[in-house]
Design an enzyme around this catalytic site. Structure first.
Site, PDB file in Angstrom:
ATOM      1  N   TYR A 174       0.824  -1.202   0.000  1.00  0.00           N
ATOM      2  CA  TYR A 174       0.000   0.000   0.000  1.00  0.00           C
ATOM      3  C   TYR A 174       0.863   1.258   0.000  1.00  0.00           C
ATOM      4  CZ  TYR A 174      -3.835   3.262   0.697  1.00  0.00           C
ATOM      5  OH  TYR A 174      -4.723   4.288   0.524  1.00  0.00           O
ATOM      6  N   TYR A 219       9.352 -12.424   0.199  1.00  0.00           N
ATOM      7  CA  TYR A 219       8.364 -12.678  -0.858  1.00  0.00           C
ATOM      8  C   TYR A 219       8.289 -11.409  -1.692  1.00  0.00           C
ATOM      9  CZ  TYR A 219       3.733 -14.005  -2.818  1.00  0.00           C
ATOM     10  OH  TYR A 219       2.674 -14.313  -3.638  1.00  0.00           O
ATOM     11  N   LYS A 273      11.473 -15.706  -2.437  1.00  0.00           N
ATOM     12  CA  LYS A 273      10.509 -16.199  -3.418  1.00  0.00           C
ATOM     13  C   LYS A 273      10.227 -15.047  -4.366  1.00  0.00           C
ATOM     14  CE  LYS A 273       5.824 -17.106  -4.495  1.00  0.00           C
ATOM     15  NZ  LYS A 273       4.445 -16.691  -4.208  1.00  0.00           N
TER      16      LYS A 273
END
Length: 306
Positions: free
Chosen positions: A121, A147, A175
């Protein structure tokens, strides 16, 4: 044991590799969390060869869960899987405070590691990103995996920021769902000590080719056998078969993308009759309508998967 596939990073104590599905959060008809079915899905993929599980990722609908529900999912999956495979729980949030809280809980209930999505955000600069990950990593003794999914968070990590993150003692892997192959290739080249996981079904075979030790595959949520076969073919140095299986994954991926966002996996699980009910997606997400469901069934039948 890894043979021909890329090895996990030497600083990764879990040695995460192979197929790590981002398991689903199951819901009752009223959209309350069905913890038993959530755990059953994790068991489903592990029993079919998955090398680990990642609850509370994008496919786990983590942004739509309350903090208590997220902690309940982590506990249910850890209790179900135990020592059968590594459980690396998603703990990321928009705030550092909440991320730390989820990470501490994951450690308390016995998760093997945590996955921390970049805060979302609000824009995140270099210093804020490094401070965030350092605070999370220092709060726990578990290995931490970044991530990286800029399309969903609005925040991408520069290679320079990754350099700084790699210096954090227990931050051991990443990841990557950016689909930015040059970025990923350079990141792997600069940090062989870290474990890298391909985060898109479009890049399973290519991810292995550039040095990813494993793959976080949404297709593997519904058809773990297919993705495990791909990884094992590559690890056995049968690249021709691995390429062929990647082509099949492309076809399955296209079929699952029919209809509303992320509806394909749970609908495919319904069609497989797996012995548990994944239920609906939580609103505002929604499952496939009857027309899309029938078309998906036709596609999957044509691919020999039903």
């Amino acid at each position: 044991m890894v043979d021909n596939a890329p090895s996990p990073g030497e600083e990764d104590p879990l040695g995460v590799h192979g197929v790590v599905p981002p398991t689903v959060t199951a819901f009752e008809a009223d959209e309350s969390v069905d913890y038993e079915a959530t755990a059953a899905h994790a068991r489903f993929v592990v029993d079919r060869g998955a090398h680990g599980v990642f609850p509370l990722g994008t496919n786990g609908e983590f942004p739509l869960l309350t903090p208590d529900e997220r902690e309940g999912v982590a506990e249910a999956v850890v209790d179900e899987i135990g020592d059968d495979a590594p459980v690396i729980a998603g703990v990321g949030s928009a705030s550092t405070r909440e991320t730390v809280s989820h990470a501490e809980h994951a450690e308390e209930v016995g998760a093997d590691g945590v996955v921390v999505v970049t805060p979302y955000y609000y824009p995140l600069d270099h210093d804020a990103a490094v401070r965030h990950y350092r605070q999370v990593a220092e709060a726990i003794d578990l290995p931490v995996y970044v991530y990286h999914i800029p399309s969903k968070t609005g925040n991408s990590l520069s290679l320079e920021t990754l350099d700084a993150l790699a210096e954090i003692e227990n931050l051991v892997g990443l990841k990557d769902s950016s689909k930015d192959v040059p970025w990923l290739g350079q990141a792997i080249d600069a940090h062989p000590e870290m474990t890298f996981l391909a985060g898109s079904d479009s890049l399973l075979f290519p991810g292995l080719e550039v040095g990813c030790a494993g793959m976080v595959s949404a297709v593997a949520n519904a058809f773990p056998e297919l993705v495990v076969d791909l990884y094992e073919a590559y690890d056995e140095d049968d690249e021709e078969r691995a390429r062929r299986l990647q082509s099949e994954v492309y076809d399955v991926r296209d079929a699952l993308k029919r209809g509303p966002y992320m509806a394909g996996v749970k609908t495919a699980l319904d069609l497989r009759e797996v012995g548990f009910n994944p239920g609906p997606l939580r609103s505002p997400l929604r499952k496939m309508d009857e027309s899309d469901r029938e078309a998906l069934a036709d596609d999957l039948s044509g691919l020999g998967l039903l």
